[in-house]
Design an enzyme around this catalytic site. Structure first.
Site, PDB file in Angstrom:
ATOM      1  N   ARG A   1      11.301  -1.751  11.294  1.00  0.00           N
ATOM      2  CA  ARG A   1      10.245  -1.408  12.257  1.00  0.00           C
ATOM      3  C   ARG A   1      10.123  -2.506  13.309  1.00  0.00           C
ATOM      4  O   ARG A   1      10.149  -3.687  12.997  1.00  0.00           O
ATOM      5  CB  ARG A   1       8.896  -1.288  11.523  1.00  0.00           C
ATOM      6  CG  ARG A   1       8.708   0.047  10.847  1.00  0.00           C
ATOM      7  CD  ARG A   1       7.529   0.081   9.900  1.00  0.00           C
ATOM      8  NE  ARG A   1       6.302  -0.524  10.410  1.00  0.00           N
ATOM      9  CZ  ARG A   1       5.175  -0.600   9.716  1.00  0.00           C
ATOM     10  NH1 ARG A   1       5.113  -0.110   8.487  1.00  0.00           N
ATOM     11  NH2 ARG A   1       4.098  -1.153  10.230  1.00  0.00           N
TER      12      ARG A   1
ATOM     13  N   ARG B   1      -0.824  -8.700  13.699  1.00  0.00           N
ATOM     14  CA  ARG B   1      -1.339  -7.730  12.727  1.00  0.00           C
ATOM     15  C   ARG B   1      -2.166  -8.408  11.642  1.00  0.00           C
ATOM     16  O   ARG B   1      -3.170  -7.864  11.184  1.00  0.00           O
ATOM     17  CB  ARG B   1      -0.178  -6.943  12.115  1.00  0.00           C
ATOM     18  CG  ARG B   1       0.339  -5.858  13.074  1.00  0.00           C
ATOM     19  CD  ARG B   1       1.723  -5.390  12.709  1.00  0.00           C
ATOM     20  NE  ARG B   1       1.811  -4.814  11.395  1.00  0.00           N
ATOM     21  CZ  ARG B   1       2.912  -4.781  10.656  1.00  0.00           C
ATOM     22  NH1 ARG B   1       4.026  -5.314  11.116  1.00  0.00           N
ATOM     23  NH2 ARG B   1       2.896  -4.231   9.477  1.00  0.00           N
TER      24      ARG B   1
ATOM     25  N   ARG C   1      11.287  -5.765   4.865  1.00  0.00           N
ATOM     26  CA  ARG C   1      11.050  -4.317   4.768  1.00  0.00           C
ATOM     27  C   ARG C   1      12.015  -3.540   5.655  1.00  0.00           C
ATOM     28  O   ARG C   1      12.267  -3.893   6.799  1.00  0.00           O
ATOM     29  CB  ARG C   1       9.610  -3.993   5.178  1.00  0.00           C
ATOM     30  CG  ARG C   1       9.373  -2.493   5.358  1.00  0.00           C
ATOM     31  CD  ARG C   1       7.920  -2.113   5.290  1.00  0.00           C
ATOM     32  NE  ARG C   1       7.089  -2.776   6.280  1.00  0.00           N
ATOM     33  CZ  ARG C   1       5.759  -2.692   6.282  1.00  0.00           C
ATOM     34  NH1 ARG C   1       5.142  -2.011   5.346  1.00  0.00           N
ATOM     35  NH2 ARG C   1       5.074  -3.331   7.207  1.00  0.00           N
TER      36      ARG C   1
ATOM     37  N   LYS D   1       0.838  -1.213   0.000  1.00  0.00           N
ATOM     38  CA  LYS D   1       0.000   0.000   0.000  1.00  0.00           C
ATOM     39  C   LYS D   1       0.867   1.255   0.000  1.00  0.00           C
ATOM     40  O   LYS D   1       0.658   2.166  -0.796  1.00  0.00           O
ATOM     41  CB  LYS D   1      -0.935   0.036   1.236  1.00  0.00           C
ATOM     42  CG  LYS D   1      -1.914  -1.119   1.303  1.00  0.00           C
ATOM     43  CD  LYS D   1      -2.790  -1.053   2.546  1.00  0.00           C
ATOM     44  CE  LYS D   1      -2.037  -1.129   3.863  1.00  0.00           C
ATOM     45  NZ  LYS D   1      -1.323  -2.394   4.103  1.00  0.00           N
TER      46      LYS D   1
ATOM     47  N   ARG E   1      -9.421   1.300   8.622  1.00  0.00           N
ATOM     48  CA  ARG E   1      -8.969  -0.037   8.988  1.00  0.00           C
ATOM     49  C   ARG E   1     -10.061  -0.846   9.669  1.00  0.00           C
ATOM     50  O   ARG E   1      -9.830  -1.994  10.028  1.00  0.00           O
ATOM     51  CB  ARG E   1      -7.790   0.097   9.925  1.00  0.00           C
ATOM     52  CG  ARG E   1      -6.510  -0.461   9.333  1.00  0.00           C
ATOM     53  CD  ARG E   1      -5.474  -0.350  10.406  1.00  0.00           C
ATOM     54  NE  ARG E   1      -4.249  -1.015  10.144  1.00  0.00           N
ATOM     55  CZ  ARG E   1      -3.219  -0.496   9.492  1.00  0.00           C
ATOM     56  NH1 ARG E   1      -3.304   0.680   8.944  1.00  0.00           N
ATOM     57  NH2 ARG E   1      -2.107  -1.182   9.395  1.00  0.00           N
TER      58      ARG E   1
HETATM   59  P1  ADP Z   1       1.261  -1.654   7.451  1.00  0.00           P
HETATM   60  O1  ADP Z   1       1.772  -0.675   6.431  1.00  0.00           O
HETATM   61  O2  ADP Z   1       2.204  -2.768   7.634  1.00  0.00           O
HETATM   62  O3  ADP Z   1      -0.129  -2.118   7.158  1.00  0.00           O
HETATM   63  P2  ADP Z   1       0.917   0.694   9.125  1.00  0.00           P
HETATM   64  O4  ADP Z   1       2.149   1.476   9.043  1.00  0.00           O
HETATM   65  O5  ADP Z   1      -0.248   1.136   8.299  1.00  0.00           O
HETATM   66  O6  ADP Z   1       1.246  -0.841   8.841  1.00  0.00           O
HETATM   67  O7  ADP Z   1       0.402   0.625  10.625  1.00  0.00           O
HETATM   68  C1  ADP Z   1       1.257   0.304  11.714  1.00  0.00           C
HETATM   69  C2  ADP Z   1       0.459   0.306  13.011  1.00  0.00           C
HETATM   70  O8  ADP Z   1      -0.076   1.625  13.252  1.00  0.00           O
HETATM   71  C3  ADP Z   1      -0.771  -0.606  13.022  1.00  0.00           C
HETATM   72  O9  ADP Z   1      -0.456  -1.959  13.376  1.00  0.00           O
HETATM   73  C4  ADP Z   1      -1.646   0.075  14.082  1.00  0.00           C
HETATM   74  O10 ADP Z   1      -1.183  -0.210  15.386  1.00  0.00           O
HETATM   75  C5  ADP Z   1      -1.384   1.550  13.803  1.00  0.00           C
HETATM   76  N1  ADP Z   1      -2.348   2.092  12.813  1.00  0.00           N
HETATM   77  C6  ADP Z   1      -2.067   2.573  11.583  1.00  0.00           C
HETATM   78  N2  ADP Z   1      -3.181   3.003  10.960  1.00  0.00           N
HETATM   79  C7  ADP Z   1      -4.210   2.784  11.821  1.00  0.00           C
HETATM   80  C8  ADP Z   1      -5.620   2.987  11.763  1.00  0.00           C
HETATM   81  N3  ADP Z   1      -6.216   3.495  10.674  1.00  0.00           N
HETATM   82  N4  ADP Z   1      -6.361   2.641  12.851  1.00  0.00           N
HETATM   83  C9  ADP Z   1      -5.793   2.135  13.954  1.00  0.00           C
HETATM   84  N5  ADP Z   1      -4.470   1.887  14.064  1.00  0.00           N
HETATM   85  C10 ADP Z   1      -3.679   2.209  13.024  1.00  0.00           C
HETATM   86  P1  ADP Z   2       2.232  -1.852   3.191  1.00  0.00           P
HETATM   87  O1  ADP Z   2       2.229  -0.342   3.192  1.00  0.00           O
HETATM   88  O2  ADP Z   2       1.015  -2.424   2.517  1.00  0.00           O
HETATM   89  O3  ADP Z   2       2.436  -2.424   4.567  1.00  0.00           O
HETATM   90  P2  ADP Z   2       4.810  -1.589   1.805  1.00  0.00           P
HETATM   91  O4  ADP Z   2       4.499  -0.704   0.650  1.00  0.00           O
HETATM   92  O5  ADP Z   2       5.555  -1.009   2.939  1.00  0.00           O
HETATM   93  O6  ADP Z   2       3.449  -2.335   2.306  1.00  0.00           O
HETATM   94  O7  ADP Z   2       5.598  -2.854   1.232  1.00  0.00           O
HETATM   95  C1  ADP Z   2       6.100  -3.889   2.077  1.00  0.00           C
HETATM   96  C2  ADP Z   2       7.488  -4.328   1.571  1.00  0.00           C
HETATM   97  O8  ADP Z   2       7.348  -4.990   0.309  1.00  0.00           O
HETATM   98  C3  ADP Z   2       8.448  -3.167   1.343  1.00  0.00           C
HETATM   99  O9  ADP Z   2       9.747  -3.581   1.739  1.00  0.00           O
HETATM  100  C4  ADP Z   2       8.379  -2.902  -0.170  1.00  0.00           C
HETATM  101  O10 ADP Z   2       9.615  -2.406  -0.670  1.00  0.00           O
HETATM  102  C5  ADP Z   2       8.071  -4.298  -0.725  1.00  0.00           C
HETATM  103  N1  ADP Z   2       7.156  -4.284  -1.879  1.00  0.00           N
HETATM  104  C6  ADP Z   2       6.054  -3.519  -2.053  1.00  0.00           C
HETATM  105  N2  ADP Z   2       5.423  -3.816  -3.221  1.00  0.00           N
HETATM  106  C7  ADP Z   2       6.152  -4.815  -3.799  1.00  0.00           C
HETATM  107  C8  ADP Z   2       6.018  -5.572  -5.030  1.00  0.00           C
HETATM  108  N3  ADP Z   2       4.992  -5.384  -5.871  1.00  0.00           N
HETATM  109  N4  ADP Z   2       6.949  -6.507  -5.280  1.00  0.00           N
HETATM  110  C9  ADP Z   2       7.970  -6.731  -4.402  1.00  0.00           C
HETATM  111  N5  ADP Z   2       8.153  -6.060  -3.238  1.00  0.00           N
HETATM  112  C10 ADP Z   2       7.257  -5.115  -2.933  1.00  0.00           C
END
Ligand code: ADP
Ligand code: ADP
Ligand code: ZN
Length: 216
Positions: free
Chosen positions: A160, A171, A127, A13, A88
Site C-alpha cells: 500500500r 497515521r 505488510r 485489526k 476512528r
Molecule cells: P490501517 O489498517 O493501517 O489502520 P485502514 O486500511 O483502516 O488502515 O485505513 C487506511 C486509510 O483509509 C486511513 O489512513 C484513512 O485515510 C482512511 N480511513 C479508513 N477508515 C476510516 C475512517 N473510519 N474514517 C476516516 N478515514 C478512514
Molecule cells: P491493521 O488492520 O490493524 O492495520 P493488519 O491486520 O493489516 O493490521 O496487520 C498488519 C501486518 O502485520 C500484516 O502484514 C499482518 O500479516 C501482520 N500481522 C497481523 N497480526 C500479527 C501478529 N499477531 N503477529 C505478527 N504479524 C501480524
C-alpha cells in the site's frame, strides 16, 4: 455478534477481523478496504477519499459515516458484523450508536488491540496486500507465495502506498489524536475488551474469543 475492532495502524485489526468473521459467520466491514475498492473503481467516494488516504489523514466524516450507515443496513448484517477501522474518532463512535439505535441492536463489545511502536512499524513496513481480494500478507510473518500471486484469488500482491514511512508517521499521529479517545469512549460504556496484540495472531484470536464470550 456485533463487534468493533480498535487499535493503531498495523496492530492486526484486519487479520483478526477476517478470522472473527469466519468464526462467527458475520461480515467483515473494513472502511479502509471499502475506500481502496472505491478508489480502484474510481467511484465518486473513492476519488474524494484518495488524497486523504495518500497523506494519512482521516477521510471526512460526512463521507465515511454515510458509507457505514448504508453498509450496516444491508441484510447480510442482520446476524451481526465485525467493524474494522471504524469508528476512528468520537464523532464516528456517536454516529455508530445512532445507527445501531435506529436498527434496534446493541454492540456486543469494542475490542482494543494494542502493541508498542517498534512492533507496529515492523508490521506495517512488511505488510503486503492482494489487489483482488484484500488478503493481507507479511514479508516475514506470513509470506506471500513465491510467484507473487494471492493464494486465495490469484490477484497481484502489492505494498500500500500509505504503508511507506512518511505516511505511517502521520497515521500514527492521527491515531493518537483522534482515535485513542474512542478507547475511553467505549470504556465509559463498559464494553471495552483489551488484548495484547504483540502475541501470535492465533493466540490473539483465542483471547478475543474468550473475552467476548465472558470467559476472561
Ligand atoms: P490501517 O489498517 O493501517 O489502520 P485502514 O486500511 O483502516 O488502515 O485505513 C487506511 C486509510 O483509509 C486511513 O489512513 C484513512 O485515510 C482512511 N480511513 C479508513 N477508515 C476510516 C475512517 N473510519 N474514517 C476516516 N478515514 C478512514
Ligand atoms: P491493521 O488492520 O490493524 O492495520 P493488519 O491486520 O493489516 O493490521 O496487520 C498488519 C501486518 O502485520 C500484516 O502484514 C499482518 O500479516 C501482520 N500481522 C497481523 N497480526 C500479527 C501478529 N499477531 N503477529 C505478527 N504479524 C501480524
Ligand atoms: Zn487475493
Amino acid at each position: 455478534m456485533r463487534l468493533v475492532l480498535l487499535g493503531p495502524p498495523g496492530v492486526g485489526k484486519g487479520t483478526q477481523a477476517v478470522r472473527l468473521s469466519k468464526r462467527f459467520d458475520v461480515p467483515h466491514i473494513s472502511t479502509g478496504d471499502m475506500f481502496r475498492e472505491a478508489l480502484a473503481k474510481k467511484t465518486k467516494i473513492g476519488l474524494s477519499a484518495k488524497e486523504y488516504i495518500a497523506c494519512g489523514k482521516l477521510v471526512p466524516n460526512e463521507i465515511t459515516i454515510g458509507l457505514v450507515r448504508d453498509r450496516l443496513q444491508n441484510p447480510d448484517c442482520a446476524k451481526g458484523f465485525i467493524l474494522d477501522g471504524f469508528p476512528r474518532d468520537v464523532a464516528q463512535a456517536e454516529a455508530l450508536d445512532e445507527i445501531l439505535k435506529t436498527l434496534g441492536v446493541p454492540l456486543d463489545a469494542a475490542v482494543y488491540i494494542d502493541a508498542g511502536p517498534d512492533i507496529l512499524v515492523k508490521r506495517i513496513s512488511g505488510r503486503r496486500v492482494c489487489e483482488g481480494c484484500g488478503a493481507t500478507y507479511h514479508i516475514s510473518f506470513s509470506p506471500p507465495p513465491e510467484d507473487g500471486k494471492c493464494q486465495r484469488c490469484g490477484g497481484r500482491i502489492y505494498q500500500r502506498g500509505d504503508d511507506r514511512e512518511e505516511t505511517v508517521r502521520e497515521r500514527l499521529k492521527v491515531y493518537k489524536a483522534s482515535t485513542e479517545p474512542v478507547v475511553d469512549y467505549y470504556k465509559g460504556f463498559g464494553i471495552l475488551k483489551a488484548v495484547d496484540g504483540e502475541k501470535d495472531a492465533n493466540e490473539v484470536l483465542e483471547i478475543i474469543i474468550s473475552m467476548i464470550q465472558g470467559r476472561q
